[in-house]
Design a protein around this motif. Structure first.
Motif, mmCIF file in Angstrom:
data_model
loop_
_atom_site.group_PDB
_atom_site.id
_atom_site.type_symbol
_atom_site.label_atom_id
_atom_site.label_comp_id
_atom_site.label_asym_id
_atom_site.label_seq_id
_atom_site.Cartn_x
_atom_site.Cartn_y
_atom_site.Cartn_z
ATOM 1 N N ASN A 592 1.342 -2.083 -11.960
ATOM 2 C CA ASN A 592 1.400 -2.047 -10.495
ATOM 3 C C ASN A 592 0.792 -3.345 -9.975
ATOM 4 O O ASN A 592 -0.293 -3.361 -9.389
ATOM 5 N N TYR A 643 5.205 -1.798 -2.056
ATOM 6 C CA TYR A 643 4.511 -0.514 -2.089
ATOM 7 C C TYR A 643 4.474 0.218 -0.750
ATOM 8 O O TYR A 643 4.249 1.437 -0.734
ATOM 9 N N TYR A 649 0.628 3.191 -3.072
ATOM 10 C CA TYR A 649 0.120 2.380 -4.186
ATOM 11 C C TYR A 649 -0.841 3.207 -5.042
ATOM 12 O O TYR A 649 -0.773 3.183 -6.281
#
Length: 691
Positions: A592, A643, A649
């Motif tokens: 991420n 995101y 997120y």
């Protein structure tokens, strides 16, 4: 078959251990004396560790003897030229530390040996660890051990060190050989430079006509000799040139010019038998695992409590483990296995320690040995360098003492430490298969050893500024994954629980490519560097005919060596963000991303300005919003575009974290910390204004 050849066959097939039960006393001495000089009980400020409870730490010295005629010791360079005691043995001594549960009934039976790095294995950026020691405590009750092995280190209170003997010619005269020091980035007009890396390689003569000092403005540029009358082996810090004679220092008339790199070559005397360090590690681990007491009757502090042993080490220490296995030190002098498991981390070479006048602290700089020998676990024919098919496991296969091995590394190892030959050989044409006892896991997008992790802006000065690198340091971590894989290795050894299949970039998946922007697919980011020219080249060196290339042993007769060719190397392919786009074990942060996590960085100033910045990796954050991205001309989507919200997120990070726990690449304790960190982060917390 001759009796000597028969004896070698007996040792290498492991029958020697069995024969020892019938012929007690024929096994030569190993650890002959161990002394506990300090006991901290309880240690770690009295903290209790899981079911193991409180720990104590024992510190002291151990004293060993090595039989120079034993076939398992003949691989130690110059062992036949080391002094012998009245029993015909070669002596050494070293420091040690042991961390063990106070209540030894709570131990797991696993000895975890940490190979210290340059004498000190304490991870300085892990605040929860006690950095006064090189050993650790474990909730599961593991016995932590560290000891000295590097014989060229200066003694330090916090260091694990070893005293190695000096090799002499049979007639007692000094052994000599060439050594070299490269001196750069000294302060302007510095009068004196210490030969810090050459701790024992003292010149045979202080006569500068018998040595050479040159300088150059850039690698490959014209070499300018410095007149022998314009420099001295001396200290000029307190007196004018030529100063006070000193074999460990060099001064130049008028001072050093930092725009030059200086190269000093001279003839050194009295090499240490540094390869004895591997034997010392072998002997201490074997003693703690198998023996009840030393020859004087001093009890083994963990006697009858060790059923399994595992060795771990990072960087220099990881190279040490690779050579330890390759040179056959995982069998003791009785033919018994020493480590059941091993984890060489961020290491793709052999340790350059087992030859005359070696400098074990090298980091693959120009002219430094380490990549000449066998680099791959399975047998591979190194046809490009005209060397026969060999592998790191050849000796332990013969003796039946190969450990279960987990090899781990990240992106910087490809760029700075010549990792790819380990995977694809010197011709870079085919994936070399792994043997069944080896697993390999790649950590994409990490600098050497990993970053500090977290989800916030960089606040640590070193991370924010990147030291002398152009870009901030890459924060992508390895530590959390390494903790989990240590547990995986221990369970593989102790319970037979196999790890996941290996995960690393391969040629047959087109994941390894030449080190250029065009080949890797690295994006053009305005104002930011590209990877071209950032690779540390893989040179094929000629160190002379007395150098044993397969084992990185023998004696160097040509220094600097001749560079016969530059060998091909490959690096991981990247995606449109510039992040590694290959098979591996990515951190939760990398899955991420908040930016581009580079495996390389660029030197900001000094002699090497514009070239690769050591073992570093850089970081280029994503823009917060689409508007910011477009204004900067950045091709990478912003955090807003990726995101949307902070909550989304956090949800993505939580999902990746839980999957990593299920896959055994993350411990529950570390997963909970990561989830807390991301919830408390300011990722997409600020009000976004899109245009």
């Amino acid at each position: 078959m001759t009796s000597s050849r028969l004896f070698v066959r007996i040792v290498r097939t492991g029958l020697f251990a069995a024969l020892c039960f019938f012929f007690a006393g024929t096994v030569s001495a190993r650890v002959v004396r161990i002394t506990v000089e300090k006991r901290e009980s309880p240690a770690y400020k009295g903290r209790s560790f899981g079911k193991a409870g409180q720990y104590e730490i024992l510190l002291g010295h151990f004293f060993g003897e090595i039989d120079p005629d034993d076939p398992v010791n003949l691989v130690i360079n110059d062992i036949k030229l080391a002094p012998r005691n009245a029993r015909g043995m070669v002596e050494y001594s070293a420091t040690f530390e042991v961390a063990k549960p106070i209540d030894m009934a709570k131990t797991s039976g696993v000895l975890l040996y940490t190979v210290v790095n340059r004498g000190n294995g304490c991870p300085q950026k892990i605040p929860e660890m006690n950095c006064e020691h090189n050993v650790y405590a474990y909730d599961e009750g593991l016995i932590g051990v560290a000891s000295g092995w590097q014989g060229d280190l200066r003694s330090r209170a916090d260091a694990q060190t070893l005293v190695a003997p000096v090799a002499k010619n049979p007639d007692g005269s000094a052994i000599t050989g060439p050594v070299m020091a490269r001196l750069s980035n000294m302060p302007a007009n510095a009068k004196t430079v210490n030969l810090n890396n050459l701790t024992y390689q003292r010149p045979l003569s202080l006569d500068t006509t018998k040595a050479s000092l040159t300088k150059r403005t850039a690698e490959g540029s014209q070499v300018i000799p410095v007149l022998s009358t314009d420099w001295a082996f001396a200290d000029c810090s307190k007196s004018d040139f030529p100063g006070t004679p000193d074999p460990a220092k060099v001064c130049v008339k008028g001072g050093f010019d930092p725009t030059y790199l200086y190269e000093l070559t001279y003839t050194a005397k009295d090499p240490l038998v540094l390869g004895i360090g591997w034997a010392a590690t072998r002997d201490l681990n074997s003693f703690l695992r198998y023996e009840e007491k030393d020859e004087l009757g001093t009890p083994n502090p963990v006697a009858k409590k060790v059923s399994w042993a595992v060795g771990v080490g990072s960087s220099q220490s990881g190279n040490y483990i690779r050579s330890y296995i390759h040179l056959g030190f995982n069998q003791d002098e009785a033919g018994r296995i020493v480590w059941d498991g091993a984890n060489p981390h961020i290491a793709g070479r052999q340790l350059a320690m087992n030859f005359r006048f070696a400098v074990p602290g090298g980091v693959a700089n120009l002219y430094e040995p380490g990549s000449e020998g066998v680099l791959w676990w399975n047998d591979y024919a190194d046809e490009l360098r005209h060397r026969p098919s060999k592998g790191l496991l050849d000796r332990c296969r013969e003796s039946g003492t190969c450990p279960k091995t987990i090899e781990t590394f990240g992106g910087s190892e490809f760029w700075a430490l010549r990792m790819s030959p380990n995977l694809v050989g010197t011709d870079a044409k085919v994936d070399i298969p792994l043997p069944p006892n080896v697993r390999r896991y790649y950590f994409p997008g990490t600098l050497h050893g990993g970053g500090t992790g977290g989800f916030g802006p960089l606040t640590n000065d070193d991370d924010a500024e990147g030291g002398n690198c152009v870009l901030p340091n890459n924060p992508n971590p390895e530590r959390d994954t390494m903790k989990a894989l240590t547990a995986v290795l221990v369970n593989w050894v102790r319970k037979g629980t196999p790890p996941h299949p290996s995960r690393y970039p391969r040629l047959d998946r087109a994941e390894l490519v030449p080190p250029t922007q065009a080949a890797t697919g690295f994006p053009t980011i305005p104002g930011k560097p590209i990877p071209d020219g950032m690779l540390n080249p893989f040179y094929d060196y000629d160190f002379g005919p007395t150098f044993n290339y397969a084992d990185v042993s023998g004696a160097v007769s040509k220094m600097p060596p001749t560079i016969t060719r530059v060998l091909p190397m490959l690096v991981p392919k990247v995606n449109a963000d510039g992040n590694d786009d290959v098979t591996g074990v990515p951190s939760v942060l990398f899955q991420n991303p908040l930016g581009t996590y580079l495996d390389w960085n660029v030197t900001a100033s000094g002699y090497f300005k514009g070239r690769a910045c050591g073992l570093g990796g850089g970081y280029i954050p994503f823009a917060q919003t689409k508007a910011e991205r477009l204004a900067a001309g950045d091709p990478r989507p912003s955090l807003e575009e990726r995101y949307g919200t902070h909550e989304r997120y956090v949800a993505l990070v939580q999902a990746a974290t839980e999957k990593a726990v299920r896959d055994r690449f993350l411990l529950r304790e570390e997963a909970d910390k990561i989830i807390q960190q991301v919830k408390a982060s300011d990722v997409l917390v600020r009000k976004l204004t899109s245009k």
